[in-house]
Design a protein around this motif. Structure first.
Motif, short mmCIF file in Angstrom:
data_model
loop_
_atom_site.label_atom_id
_atom_site.label_comp_id
_atom_site.label_asym_id
_atom_site.label_seq_id
_atom_site.Cartn_x
_atom_site.Cartn_y
_atom_site.Cartn_z
N LEU A 182 -10.59 -8.66 -4.31
CA LEU A 182 -9.39 -8.96 -3.53
C LEU A 182 -9.37 -8.00 -2.35
O LEU A 182 -9.42 -6.78 -2.55
N VAL A 183 -9.29 -8.55 -1.13
CA VAL A 183 -9.25 -7.71 0.07
C VAL A 183 -7.99 -8.07 0.85
O VAL A 183 -7.81 -9.22 1.26
N ILE A 184 -7.12 -7.07 1.02
CA ILE A 184 -5.83 -7.26 1.69
C ILE A 184 -5.80 -6.40 2.95
O ILE A 184 -5.93 -5.18 2.86
N ALA A 212 -7.82 2.17 -0.90
CA ALA A 212 -7.14 2.00 0.39
C ALA A 212 -7.94 2.61 1.53
O ALA A 212 -8.44 3.73 1.41
N HIS A 213 -8.02 1.88 2.63
CA HIS A 213 -8.64 2.35 3.86
C HIS A 213 -7.57 2.27 4.95
O HIS A 213 -7.18 1.18 5.34
N ARG A 214 -7.11 3.42 5.41
CA ARG A 214 -5.99 3.50 6.33
C ARG A 214 -6.44 3.48 7.79
O ARG A 214 -7.46 4.05 8.13
N PHE A 215 -5.60 2.86 8.62
CA PHE A 215 -5.78 2.88 10.07
C PHE A 215 -4.51 3.48 10.65
O PHE A 215 -3.56 2.76 10.93
N GLY A 216 -4.47 4.78 10.75
CA GLY A 216 -3.25 5.43 11.19
C GLY A 216 -2.19 5.33 10.10
O GLY A 216 -2.50 5.24 8.92
N VAL A 222 -6.38 -1.55 4.87
CA VAL A 222 -7.10 -2.58 4.13
C VAL A 222 -7.27 -2.06 2.70
O VAL A 222 -7.75 -0.93 2.50
N LEU A 223 -6.82 -2.85 1.75
CA LEU A 223 -6.98 -2.51 0.33
C LEU A 223 -8.12 -3.36 -0.22
O LEU A 223 -8.06 -4.59 -0.16
#
Length: 177
Positions: free
Chosen positions: A113-115, A159-163, A168-169
């Motif tokens: 699952l990619v959010i 979790a991969h954060r952009f600021g 994107v989870l």
């Protein structure tokens, strides 16, 4: 960056994170115009572009099927990868929880699952100009809150954060027992 630019960046990361293979059946929840579905279609067996309304632009590749229904209960039979970009924040928090729980019950072990969405790293009240991350941020929640629901539904989120306002989870459905 504008909200549209943030969304495009997030979409590119969702596509890369999906790491689709020729045997995958991908479910694009909240497909909108179908840009995510189109980007994944050449690399997979089949894509189900699922939305509350049929907004997907035509013509379509043969392996994209459009389905319409309630966003909180998409069809998951045979699906190995689920992608969403800017879908959760369009739902009220209770419907976000219902969608995550449904995916947890319906997807097979080791499904991906990619959010990608407006997801806060810090409380929204602490963010200057939160609207820069999306046009409607009133239903956006913190990464931690969504991760908690994902874990409860049987997913292992990363979790991969952009600021402070985009993330994107990438979530693997844990094997049961």
């Amino acid at each position: 960056m504008s909200p549209a630019e943030w969304s495009q960046v997030t979409e590119r990361v969702v596509i890369q994170a999906a790491a689709a293979h020729p045997h995958d059946v991908v479910l694009d929840v909240g497909a909108g115009l179908g840009s995510l579905s189109r980007a994944l279609a050449p690399h997979v067996k089949r894509v189900v572009a699922f939305g509350a309304r049929d907004e997907v632009e035509r013509p379509l590749p043969e392996n994209i099927e459009v389905q319409i229904g309630t966003l909180v209960s998409p069809p998951c039979a045979g699906v190995s990868v689920v992608v969403m970009n800017d879908t959760l924040s369009r739902l009220v928090p209770s419907d976000q929880a219902r969608l995550i729980a449904h995916l947890g019950r319906s997807l097979p072990d080791r499904a991906l699952l990619v959010i990608g969405d407006v997801l806060w790293s810090i409380p929204q009240n602490d963010i200057d100009e939160p609207e820069q991350f999306g046009t409607d941020v009133r239903n956006a929640r913190t990464i931690a809150a969504v991760e908690t629901e994902l874990r409860a539904a049987g997913f292992l989120p990363d979790a991969h954060r952009f600021g402070v306002g985009r993330a994107v989870l990438i979530c693997l459905k844990a094997a049961r027992g």
